[in-house]
Write an enzyme that holds these catalytic residues in place. Structure first.
Site, PDB file in Angstrom:
ATOM      1  N   LYS A 206       0.844  -1.197   0.000  1.00  0.00           N
ATOM      2  CA  LYS A 206       0.000   0.000   0.000  1.00  0.00           C
ATOM      3  C   LYS A 206       0.884   1.253   0.000  1.00  0.00           C
ATOM      4  O   LYS A 206       0.695   2.157  -0.796  1.00  0.00           O
ATOM      5  CB  LYS A 206      -0.907  -0.041   1.233  1.00  0.00           C
ATOM      6  CG  LYS A 206      -1.835   1.141   1.336  1.00  0.00           C
ATOM      7  CD  LYS A 206      -2.791   0.973   2.508  1.00  0.00           C
ATOM      8  CE  LYS A 206      -3.529   2.288   2.732  1.00  0.00           C
ATOM      9  NZ  LYS A 206      -4.456   2.236   3.847  1.00  0.00           N
ATOM     10  N   GLU A 212      10.501  -4.603   4.593  1.00  0.00           N
ATOM     11  CA  GLU A 212      10.610  -5.999   4.159  1.00  0.00           C
ATOM     12  C   GLU A 212      10.319  -6.123   2.660  1.00  0.00           C
ATOM     13  O   GLU A 212      11.059  -6.768   1.911  1.00  0.00           O
ATOM     14  CB  GLU A 212       9.608  -6.879   4.924  1.00  0.00           C
ATOM     15  CG  GLU A 212       9.904  -7.047   6.402  1.00  0.00           C
ATOM     16  CD  GLU A 212       9.217  -6.004   7.267  1.00  0.00           C
ATOM     17  OE1 GLU A 212       8.963  -4.880   6.767  1.00  0.00           O
ATOM     18  OE2 GLU A 212       8.943  -6.307   8.439  1.00  0.00           O
ATOM     19  N   GLY A 267      -4.812  -1.865   5.050  1.00  0.00           N
ATOM     20  CA  GLY A 267      -3.977  -2.980   4.577  1.00  0.00           C
ATOM     21  C   GLY A 267      -4.619  -4.332   4.807  1.00  0.00           C
ATOM     22  O   GLY A 267      -4.705  -5.168   3.902  1.00  0.00           O
ATOM     23  N   ARG A 268      -5.121  -4.565   6.022  1.00  0.00           N
ATOM     24  CA  ARG A 268      -5.676  -5.893   6.337  1.00  0.00           C
ATOM     25  C   ARG A 268      -7.085  -6.083   5.774  1.00  0.00           C
ATOM     26  O   ARG A 268      -7.688  -7.129   5.953  1.00  0.00           O
ATOM     27  CB  ARG A 268      -5.642  -6.132   7.848  1.00  0.00           C
ATOM     28  CG  ARG A 268      -6.309  -5.059   8.676  1.00  0.00           C
ATOM     29  CD  ARG A 268      -5.956  -5.170  10.153  1.00  0.00           C
ATOM     30  NE  ARG A 268      -6.468  -4.035  10.915  1.00  0.00           N
ATOM     31  CZ  ARG A 268      -5.839  -2.888  11.069  1.00  0.00           C
ATOM     32  NH1 ARG A 268      -4.668  -2.700  10.491  1.00  0.00           N
ATOM     33  NH2 ARG A 268      -6.358  -1.914  11.790  1.00  0.00           N
ATOM     34  N   HIS A 384      -4.834 -33.587  17.148  1.00  0.00           N
ATOM     35  CA  HIS A 384      -3.724 -34.420  17.635  1.00  0.00           C
ATOM     36  C   HIS A 384      -2.605 -33.547  18.174  1.00  0.00           C
ATOM     37  O   HIS A 384      -1.474 -34.008  18.328  1.00  0.00           O
ATOM     38  CB  HIS A 384      -3.238 -35.328  16.510  1.00  0.00           C
ATOM     39  CG  HIS A 384      -4.312 -36.267  16.061  1.00  0.00           C
ATOM     40  ND1 HIS A 384      -4.507 -37.499  16.637  1.00  0.00           N
ATOM     41  CD2 HIS A 384      -5.288 -36.126  15.134  1.00  0.00           C
ATOM     42  CE1 HIS A 384      -5.547 -38.095  16.070  1.00  0.00           C
ATOM     43  NE2 HIS A 384      -6.035 -37.264  15.158  1.00  0.00           N
ATOM     44  N   LYS A 504       9.298  -0.776  14.193  1.00  0.00           N
ATOM     45  CA  LYS A 504       9.835  -0.407  12.875  1.00  0.00           C
ATOM     46  C   LYS A 504      10.880   0.688  13.034  1.00  0.00           C
ATOM     47  O   LYS A 504      11.943   0.648  12.414  1.00  0.00           O
ATOM     48  CB  LYS A 504       8.711   0.149  11.980  1.00  0.00           C
ATOM     49  CG  LYS A 504       7.783  -0.870  11.391  1.00  0.00           C
ATOM     50  CD  LYS A 504       6.834  -0.174  10.399  1.00  0.00           C
ATOM     51  CE  LYS A 504       5.666  -1.052  10.017  1.00  0.00           C
ATOM     52  NZ  LYS A 504       4.637  -0.380   9.232  1.00  0.00           N
TER      53      LYS A 504
HETATM   54  O1  F6P Z   1       2.469  -4.221   9.838  1.00  0.00           O
HETATM   55  C1  F6P Z   1       1.874  -3.024   9.625  1.00  0.00           C
HETATM   56  C2  F6P Z   1       1.352  -2.849   8.238  1.00  0.00           C
HETATM   57  O2  F6P Z   1       1.170  -1.492   8.049  1.00  0.00           O
HETATM   58  C3  F6P Z   1       0.053  -3.606   7.982  1.00  0.00           C
HETATM   59  O3  F6P Z   1      -1.057  -2.972   8.491  1.00  0.00           O
HETATM   60  C4  F6P Z   1       0.079  -3.710   6.511  1.00  0.00           C
HETATM   61  O4  F6P Z   1      -0.842  -4.652   6.047  1.00  0.00           O
HETATM   62  C5  F6P Z   1       1.521  -4.110   6.289  1.00  0.00           C
HETATM   63  O5  F6P Z   1       2.231  -3.344   7.243  1.00  0.00           O
HETATM   64  C6  F6P Z   1       2.060  -3.890   4.912  1.00  0.00           C
HETATM   65  O6  F6P Z   1       2.008  -2.561   4.522  1.00  0.00           O
HETATM   66  P1  F6P Z   1       2.198  -2.134   3.028  1.00  0.00           P
HETATM   67  O7  F6P Z   1       1.113  -2.728   2.220  1.00  0.00           O
HETATM   68  O8  F6P Z   1       2.159  -0.642   3.027  1.00  0.00           O
HETATM   69  O9  F6P Z   1       3.548  -2.643   2.569  1.00  0.00           O
END
Ligand code: F6P
Length: 540
Positions: A206, A212, A267-268, A384, A504
Site C-alpha cells: 500500500k 521488508e 492494509g488488512r 492431535h 519499525k
Molecule cells: O504491519 C503493519 C502494516 O502497516 C500492515 O497494516 C500492513 O498490512 C503491512 O504493514 C504492509 O504494509 P504495506 O502494504 O504498506 O507494505
C-alpha cells in the site's frame, strides 16, 4: 468506570453473568430440545449454529441491547456511507466499496468511487487474462509461468490465504508463490527453481515503503537482472500494486504497470483490492468476481439483516460475552478444510491488528479487555496437537468450527470422516463426559478423574455447502464485520495500527548499527547493547 462499563446494558450483562457462570450446556440443551434448531442463523450461504454457546434467550437479549446502546447499527451505516471513522488517520473505511456492484454509488469526499474501483478491476482482469493465456511475454519473448507476489501483512496474508483457499479453481500450469519475510531465505527458497525469463514479480505494498517488501523487491530485481542482464527487462517482469505512484516510479516500475487502490482501504482489509492481483491471475477474473460477489452478499446481510439474525453481529456479541464477562483470552479458529490452511493466520492480522488497542476513541485508557488472541489450525491436525488443552485444560477457549457439506476432492470415506470429527468435537466440548459416565464404562476408579471431560466449552459451527469463491468471500466478510462489531462495542479504532510503529523505528536505528564498519556507539539498554555486540562479534 468507563463509558462502556457504565452502560446499563453492560451492567445488566455483568449481573446476568453471575447467574450464567455455572449453567451447563447439558442443562440448557435438556431444558429445550429444539435449542439446536432454534439457535441458528443463515446469511450469504453460511449457516451459523450458535446453540453450543453458554447463552440463553435472556443473554442474547442483553447482548443485543448492548449493541443497541453503543450504536453498532449507526456506526455500521456510517462506515458504509464513507464517514471518516478511522479518526486517527482521518480516513474513510470503505473496503465494502471494493465489492460494490458496478451500478452502486459510494461517495468519498463528494465523489462516487465505484467507477474507479471497477476501472482497476477491469485492468486487472485484462492483465490476468494476458498472463493466463500466455500473451504477456517476458523480456526474452517467453510466456510467464511463475507469479511471485512480494508483500507483507495485508499485502500478503489475504492473497496467500485466498490463493491456497481457492487452489482448486486455479490454473495449474502457473506457479504462484508469496514472499513476505525479510529473511533472505524466503526469497531464495521461493525463487531457487524458477526461470527468471518466465517469472513475473508483483510488488504489493500500500505504502511502497515497507522495509521488508522493498528489500525483497530490490533483491528480486537483482536476481532477475543477474540473469536477463538488461534493465529494460524490469518492465516485463515487474508490476506494482500500491497507492503510492511516486514511490513505484522511484523503484523503477512504470506506472502503466501499476494497479492502484485508495487510502480508504486498510492494509488488512485490502485483499479484494488490486492487492488480490496474484489471486486473480491464479483463479481467473470470473472466479475473482464471484469472490467479490460473496463479500458483497455478506456486506448486504450485515447491513440489512435484523440484529438477532445477523451473523457478524451474533459472532461479535458472543465474542464479547466470553472476552469481557467470562475472561476468555483467546479464540481458536478451526477450519475443517485443508484449503483453508492459512485462514487462521489471515484472521490473526485482521482481528489482532484491528482490535489490539488500549485507548478509546476519546483517548481514555480502557478498563476492560479488548481484542482476543486469535489462533488455530485446520482440523483434524489440531485434534492431535492442542485440542487436549481445549477439552481438559484450565482455560476457556471459545472455538469457531468451519466445515463444508461437500468436498472438492471426493475420495470416500475422507469427507464423512472429516465432518464426523467436526460434529464430534463440538459435541464433546459442549457435553463432555461425567465421572459417572466414566465409571459406568468400567474405567479403574483410581484413574477415572483423568478421563472426565467437564464440557461446557463453547463453540460456533459455521457450515456452508461447498468451498467456492463466493463462499470464501462471504466467510472473510463475516469475520471483517465481526471484528467491526467488537471494535464498536469496545469503543476503539479498529482501523489504525500504531502499535506496529515503534518496532519499525527501532529496527531502522539498529540496522545501521549492525552494518557499520567501525564499532558503533550503542545507546540502548544494556540487554539490547549486549545482544548487538554479540551478534556483531559472531556473524560470519
Ligand atoms: O504491519 C503493519 C502494516 O502497516 C500492515 O497494516 C500492513 O498490512 C503491512 O504493514 C504492509 O504494509 P504495506 O502494504 O504498506 O507494505
Amino acid at each position: 468506570m468507563s463509558k462502556l462499563t457504565e452502560l446499563s446494558a453492560w451492567q445488566a450483562l455483568e449481573d446476568h453473568y453471575y447467574t450464567m457462570q455455572d449453567t451447563h450446556l447439558r442443562d440448557l440443551f435438556a431444558a429445550d430440545p429444539t435449542r439446536g434448531e432454534k439457535m441458528s442463523a443463515e446469511g450469504a450461504g453460511l449457516y451459523l449454529d450458535y446453540s453450543k454457546h453458554r447463552v440463553t434467550d435472556e443473554t442474547l437479549k442483553l447482548l443485543l441491547a448492548l449493541a443497541e446502546e453503543v450504536g453498532v447499527a449507526q456506526k455500521r451505516d456510517a462506515m458504509f456511507a464513507g464517514e471518516k471513522i478511522n479518526i486517527t488517520e482521518k480516513r474513510a473505511v470503505l473496503h465494502t466499496a471494493l465489492r460494490a456492484p458496478r451500478d452502486a454509488v459510494v461517495m468519498v469526499d463528494g465523489k462516487n468511487v465505484v467507477p474507479e474501483v471497477h476501472e482497476v478491476l477491469d485492468r486487472m482482469a485484462a492483465f490476468a487474462d494476458e498472463i493466463r493465456s500466455g500473451k504477456w511475454l517476458g523480456h526474452t519473448g517467453q510466456p510467464i509461468k511463475n507469479i511471485v507476489n512480494i508483500g507483507i501483512g495485508g499485502s500478503d496474508l489475504g492473497p496467500v490465504m485466498a490463493y491456497e483457499g481457492l487452489k482448486h479453481y486455479a490454473q495449474r500450469d502457473l506457479t504462484v508463490r508469496f514472499v513476505s519475510n525479510v529473511d533472505g531465505t524466503d526469497l531464495a527458497e521461493k525463487t531457487r527453481d524458477l526461470d527468471p525469463a518466465q517469472t513475473l514479480f508483483i510488488v504489493s505494498s500500500k505504502t511502497f515503503t515497507t522495509q521488508e517488501t522493498m528489500t525483497n523487491a530490490r533483491s528480486a530485481r537483482q536476481w532477475l537482472l543477474g540473469s536477463l542482464k538488461d534493465d529494460a527487462a524490469v518492465a516485463r517482469h515487474f508490476v506494482a500494486v500500491s497507492t503510492n505512484a511516486a514511490e513505484v516510479t522511484k523503484f523503477g516500475i512504470n506506472t502503466a504497470n501499476m494497479f492502484g487502490f485508495w487510502d480508504w482501504v486498510g492494509g488488512r482489509y485490502s485483499m479484494d483490492s488490486a492487492i488480490g492481483l496474484s489471486l486473480m491471475i491464479a483463479v481467473g477474473p470470473d472466479h475473482y468476481r464471484a469472490l467479490l460477489a460473496g463479500f458483497h452478499e455478506m456486506d448486504e446481510h450485515f447491513r440489512t439483516a435484523p440484529a438477532s439474525r445477523n451473523l457478524p453481529m451474533l459472532l461479535g456479541l458472543l465474542g464479547v460475552w466470553y472476552n469481557n464477562f467470562f475472561g476468555a483470552e483467546t479464540v481458536a479458529i478451526l477450519p475443517y478444510d485443508q484449503y483453508l490452511a492459512y485462514f487462521s493466520a489471515y484472521l490473526q492480522q485482521l482481528d489482532m491488528e484491528s482490535n489490539g488497542k488500549h485507548v478509546t476513541l476519546d483517548n481514555e485508557t480502557v478498563d476492560y479487555q479488548t481484542g482476543p488472541v486469535i489462533w488455530g489450525q485446520p482440523g483434524t491436525n489440531g485434534q492431535h496437537a492442542f485440542y487436549q488443552l481445549i477439552h481438559q485444560g484450565t482455560k476457556l477457549i471459545p472455538c469457531d468450527f468451519i466445515g463444508f457439506c461437500q468436498t472438492l476432492n471426493p475420495m470416500a470415506p475422507h469427507h464423512d470422516l472429516l465432518m464426523a470429527n467436526v460434529f464430534a468435537q463440538t459435541e464433546a466440548l459442549a457435553f463432555g463426559k461425567t465421572l459417572e459416565q466414566v465409571l459406568a464404562d468400567g474405567v479403574d476408579p483410581q484413574i477415572a478423574p483423568h478421563r472426565v471431560f467437564g464440557g461446557n466449552r463453547p463453540t460456533s459451527t459455521i457450515l456452508a455447502d461447498k468451498l467456492t469463491p463466493h463462499i470464501l468471500g462471504a466467510l472473510i466478510a463475516l469475520y471483517e464485520h465481526k471484528v467491526f462489531v467488537q471494535g464498536v462495542i469496545w469503543d476503539i479504532n479498529s482501523f489504525d495500527q500504531w502499535g506496529v510503529e515503534l518496532g519499525k523505528v527501532l529496527a531502522g536505528k539498529i540496522a545501521p548499527e549492525l552494518q557499520s564498519e567501525g564499532e558503533p556507539e550503542l545507546k540502548h539498554d544494556s540487554s539490547t547493547n549486549t545482544l548487538i555486540k554479540r551478534y556483531r562479534a559472531r556473524r560470519a
